[in-house]
Every structure is written in C-alpha cells, then in structure tokens.
Motif scaffolding. Structure first.
Motif, short mmCIF file in Angstrom:
data_model
loop_
_atom_site.label_atom_id
_atom_site.label_comp_id
_atom_site.label_asym_id
_atom_site.label_seq_id
_atom_site.Cartn_x
_atom_site.Cartn_y
_atom_site.Cartn_z
N THR A 232 0.82 -1.24 0.03
CA THR A 232 -0.17 0.01 0.01
C THR A 232 0.96 1.24 -0.10
N TYR A 233 2.10 1.04 0.85
CA TYR A 233 2.71 2.38 0.90
C TYR A 233 3.57 2.63 -0.44
N VAL A 234 3.89 1.59 -1.07
CA VAL A 234 4.71 1.62 -2.31
C VAL A 234 3.64 2.32 -3.39
N LEU A 235 2.56 1.84 -3.46
CA LEU A 235 1.55 2.22 -4.57
C LEU A 235 1.37 3.89 -4.14
N ILE A 236 1.27 4.22 -2.99
CA ILE A 236 1.01 5.69 -2.54
C ILE A 236 2.23 6.30 -2.89
N PHE A 237 3.38 5.81 -2.63
CA PHE A 237 4.64 6.58 -3.17
C PHE A 237 4.59 6.65 -4.70
N PHE A 241 4.98 10.20 -6.72
CA PHE A 241 6.05 10.26 -7.49
C PHE A 241 5.57 10.63 -9.19
N THR A 242 4.72 9.85 -9.69
CA THR A 242 4.18 10.00 -10.89
C THR A 242 3.64 11.37 -10.96
N PHE A 243 3.03 11.92 -10.01
CA PHE A 243 2.44 13.19 -10.20
C PHE A 243 3.43 14.33 -10.33
N PHE A 244 4.59 14.25 -9.75
CA PHE A 244 5.60 15.38 -9.56
C PHE A 244 6.30 14.81 -11.03
N ALA A 245 6.60 13.79 -11.28
CA ALA A 245 7.30 13.50 -12.47
C ALA A 245 6.46 14.01 -13.61
#
Length: 257
Positions: A232-237, A241-245
């Motif tokens: 779950t934490y990995v998916l949130i990360f 990350f995708t948003f800022f990328a």
C-alpha cells in the motif's frame, strides 16, 4: 524438443493427477489473518491434535506468538511441550525413521502445506473423513481416497459413515451430492455424522477446522499482512512520484516546444 516436452510433462503431470484424483467438490474458506483469536484457537488445535506427528519446522514459537498476539508466558505454559523453548523451531520428537516404520512414510511438515494444497483443499479434507473398516486405520477420506492418516478429530466431529454403495458412488460421480446454487447447501450426500458421537456440533466443528486452516495459512506466509501494508505504501509513493514526474516533464518540455 523431446527434452523440452518431457520436462513440460514432468511439471504438469502432478497437477493433472491431483485434479483428477480430487473429484470431490471443495468447500470454500477465506483466511482472515487479522483475526488473532481464530489464529490462537487454530494454533491450540494444531499443538494438541496435530503436532504429535506433523512439525512446522520452518516456523518458530516466538515469531508465532508475536504475530498472533499471544503472550510468551502463555505460549510457554500451554503450547510448548517437552524440552522445546520459546525461541526454538516448531519441531517434533518423532524421528522420520520411526514415522516411516509406523505409518509407511513420514507425515509431512505442515509449514507450507496451505500454500501447496490451498486452504479450500485443507478445509474440505479435514471435514470429510469417514469410517471404512477396509482401511488400516479404519477411516477413509472423500477428498483424498485411501488416505494413510488416522482421523485424530473424530471425537470432536463424531463418527462419520458412508451411506452409499460403490455402485451408487460411481453413478453419482462421487460423494458430492447435488449443490443448490441458491442456498449453497448440498443434498443427497453420502456422508452423515452419527448423532451424539462427537463433542462438537457441526457448526462448532466447522469453526474449529476453519481456525486450524486459518492458522496454517498464516504459517505458510507469516509476513503476508506486512507485505500487504508495504504494498500500500509503495502504491502511494508511486502515485505521488508519478504526479511530480508529470509536472517536471511538463515544465521541461514547455521550453523545448
């Protein structure tokens, strides 16, 4: 090419044979590794009924107690037998040589049995023993024909008898009876429990077996809840990350265009 086909056959054949041998329909059970009360009851049933013959040698008492919320002092007082200590692996005193002499083959270690067989298979198997005087231990199993294990839970479930002849079984296609898709109940079964022969009601026994299989599912993958939490934490990360990328990519390509 022949070697490849031979290797493929060796991989697939065990699964095909097991599927063919298990015509009895399996009842569904969904493990709940968050239900610590169920896991504790399941461990108690395993220690008192199964651990005389079946080890869980890839699991330790201490790790188990911590995961299922059982205080160490209670584990040591009620669930650890003989010379074993809280930090030991869940081994048994019976040697494989003695076991082979008594049973014909050493009883399997149960650490990974839930992952190997599946929880539905175990849940059905443990509830479908029946009296069969032609067998060495006096019992057989509807799911696993000619089983070599005695029914150590008979005093809890009661005496189960087979009311069908071999001809009737062949005509019916096995022990299964007819499943009602609306109610989920099965009629016309060959196996019946003789009233008053078990210390548990059918519902209580089903719950006890659920607890045992639930515990076996935990032992087969003790880090499953932790893995789900980390996932779950990995998916949130990844979402952040995708948003800022995307913002960085948009800013970078704006000057180029």
């Amino acid at each position: 090419m022949k070697k490849f086909l031979f290797a493929l056959l060796m991989v697939c054949l065990p699964a095909v044979v097991q599927a063919a041998a298990s015509a009895y329909p399996k009842d569904s059970m969904k493990p709940d590794l968050r239900d610590q009360a169920s896991l504790q009851r399941g461990m108690a049933l395993y220690v008192n009924r199964c651990m005389g013959c079946h080890s869980m040698e890839f699991q330790r008492f201490e790790r188990t107690a911590d995961d299922i919320g059982l205080p160490h002092d209670l584990m040591e007082e009620y669930l650890i037998r003989g010379d074993l200590k809280i930090h030991d692996q869940m081994t048994i005193a019976m040697s494989k040589t003695d076991a082979a002499g008594w049973f014909g083959a050493p009883p399997p270690d149960l650490t990974l049995e839930a992952r190997l067989r599946g929880t539905d298979w175990l849940y059905t198997y443990l509830r479908t023993f029946y009296r069969d005087d032609s067998r060495p231990w006096g019992v057989n199993n509807a799911l696993f024909k000619d089983v070599g294990m005695p029914n150590v839970l008979e005093d809890l479930q009661g005496v189960v008898v087979n009311n069908c002849t071999s001809e009737e079984l062949e005509a019916r296609g096995g022990f299964s009876g007819t499943l009602d898709p609306l109610t989920g109940t099965r009629s016309g079964q060959c196996l019946t429990v003789q009233a008053g022969t078990g210390s548990m009601s059918p519902a209580e026994f089903d719950q006890a077996i659920y607890d045992l299989v639930n515990f076996m599912a935990y032992v087969g993958e003790p880090s499953r809840l932790q893995s789900e939490r980390i996932g779950t934490y990995v998916l949130i990360f990844l979402a952040i990350f995708t948003f800022f990328a995307y913002l960085l990519k948009r800013e970078y390509w704006r000057d180029i265009h």
